[in-house]
Design a protein around this motif. Sequence first.
Motif, PDB file in Angstrom:
ATOM      1  N   ARG A 138      57.518  19.386  47.959  1.00 20.83           N
ATOM      2  CA  ARG A 138      56.492  20.016  47.133  1.00 20.83           C
ATOM      3  C   ARG A 138      55.829  21.179  47.880  1.00 20.83           C
ATOM      4  N   GLU A 139      55.533  20.954  49.153  1.00 22.47           N
ATOM      5  CA  GLU A 139      54.896  21.987  49.976  1.00 22.47           C
ATOM      6  C   GLU A 139      55.818  23.199  50.120  1.00 22.47           C
ATOM      7  N   GLN A 140      57.107  22.937  50.393  1.00 21.72           N
ATOM      8  CA  GLN A 140      58.078  24.032  50.499  1.00 21.72           C
ATOM      9  C   GLN A 140      58.220  24.744  49.159  1.00 21.72           C
ATOM     10  N   GLY A 141      58.238  23.987  48.055  1.00 18.72           N
ATOM     11  CA  GLY A 141      58.332  24.566  46.724  1.00 18.72           C
ATOM     12  C   GLY A 141      57.154  25.463  46.409  1.00 18.72           C
ATOM     13  N   LEU A 142      55.948  25.045  46.819  1.00 16.06           N
ATOM     14  CA  LEU A 142      54.749  25.870  46.599  1.00 16.06           C
ATOM     15  C   LEU A 142      54.822  27.173  47.394  1.00 16.06           C
ATOM     16  N   LYS A 143      55.325  27.087  48.627  1.00 18.03           N
ATOM     17  CA  LYS A 143      55.499  28.308  49.434  1.00 18.03           C
ATOM     18  C   LYS A 143      56.491  29.251  48.749  1.00 18.03           C
ATOM     19  N   ASP A 144      57.618  28.672  48.289  1.00 21.86           N
ATOM     20  CA  ASP A 144      58.624  29.489  47.602  1.00 21.86           C
ATOM     21  C   ASP A 144      58.056  30.100  46.326  1.00 21.86           C
ATOM     22  N   LEU A 145      57.311  29.314  45.571  1.00 21.49           N
ATOM     23  CA  LEU A 145      56.713  29.798  44.328  1.00 21.49           C
ATOM     24  C   LEU A 145      55.764  30.959  44.606  1.00 21.49           C
ATOM     25  N   HIS A 146      54.965  30.840  45.655  1.00 27.84           N
ATOM     26  CA  HIS A 146      54.038  31.914  46.032  1.00 27.84           C
ATOM     27  C   HIS A 146      54.821  33.201  46.357  1.00 27.84           C
ATOM     28  N   LYS A 147      55.906  33.057  47.114  1.00 26.41           N
ATOM     29  CA  LYS A 147      56.734  34.228  47.459  1.00 26.41           C
ATOM     30  C   LYS A 147      57.357  34.851  46.210  1.00 26.41           C
ATOM     31  N   LEU A 148      57.830  33.999  45.305  1.00 29.56           N
ATOM     32  CA  LEU A 148      58.460  34.503  44.080  1.00 29.56           C
ATOM     33  C   LEU A 148      57.453  35.189  43.165  1.00 29.56           C
ATOM     34  N   LYS A 149      56.235  34.661  43.098  1.00 31.20           N
ATOM     35  CA  LYS A 149      55.184  35.303  42.285  1.00 31.20           C
ATOM     36  C   LYS A 149      54.841  36.675  42.869  1.00 31.20           C
ATOM     37  N   HIS A 150      54.798  36.757  44.196  1.00 36.57           N
ATOM     38  CA  HIS A 150      54.550  38.045  44.846  1.00 36.57           C
ATOM     39  C   HIS A 150      55.696  39.020  44.536  1.00 36.57           C
ATOM     40  N   ALA A 151      56.942  38.536  44.632  1.00 34.98           N
ATOM     41  CA  ALA A 151      58.107  39.372  44.314  1.00 34.98           C
ATOM     42  C   ALA A 151      58.065  39.811  42.857  1.00 34.98           C
ATOM     43  N   GLU A 152      57.654  38.903  41.968  1.00 36.40           N
ATOM     44  CA  GLU A 152      57.555  39.227  40.547  1.00 36.40           C
ATOM     45  C   GLU A 152      56.558  40.364  40.314  1.00 36.40           C
ATOM     46  N   SER A 153      55.421  40.317  41.013  1.00 37.96           N
ATOM     47  CA  SER A 153      54.440  41.402  40.842  1.00 37.96           C
ATOM     48  C   SER A 153      54.995  42.720  41.388  1.00 37.96           C
ATOM     49  N   TYR A 154      55.766  42.647  42.490  1.00 39.83           N
ATOM     50  CA  TYR A 154      56.395  43.860  43.019  1.00 39.83           C
ATOM     51  C   TYR A 154      57.366  44.446  41.999  1.00 39.83           C
ATOM     52  N   TYR A 155      58.209  43.610  41.405  1.00 43.44           N
ATOM     53  CA  TYR A 155      59.201  44.125  40.447  1.00 43.44           C
ATOM     54  C   TYR A 155      58.545  44.609  39.160  1.00 43.44           C
TER      55      TYR A 155
END
Length: 193
Positions: A138-155
């Motif tokens: 869950r902790e790793q998933g939350l880290k990944d989700l945070h990175k993906l949300k940041h990438a989504e805002s970049y795109y």
Amino acid sequence: MKEPETVGEELRVKVIDAIAQTMDLYGANYSFGQLYGIMFFEDRPMTLEEMQTSMNMSKSNMSYAVRSLIDSKMVSKLNEKQDRKELYAAETDFFKAFQAFFVTKLRREIDVMRGAIVEVIPPLSEMILEVGTSEEEREQGLKDLHKLKHAESYYNWLHKFVDDLERGVYFDWEPGAPGTGNVDNGSESEPGA
């Protein structure tokens, strides 16, 4: 490429090589960059056979190179023909060539990355919320989700940038204007005036 025979041709070759190197930096094939450079200096449209002679390239490679340049919108196929042969012309306005090249490349990047992000976020979110998910996962998933949300805002930002680039927003400048590298020596105005 044919060996230059005159000083003018030698100078052209230097620029053609620079164009090819520059395109290579951005992921285009070096020889395709050479072909664009050759076509850039032509004062007329060219047939595939003429390009093939200029480049000493096989017909299949030449066709692939031309298709790639057409896809990047740096070369266009003309409606007219010469002796029943297709004619092609390079975009010689560097602003338009830059615009077409980068819009094409960046749109592809945006489509690929946004597609993957949109596909991955829902199941990742579900995995995080699952009762049976371990705390470590869950902790790793939350880290990944945070990175993906940041990438989504970049795109999302990149998508807006590409839309503006395609509309020509960044080409609205005057020669001699601040930031263009062109100096108007006849102006007496102070910076910021």
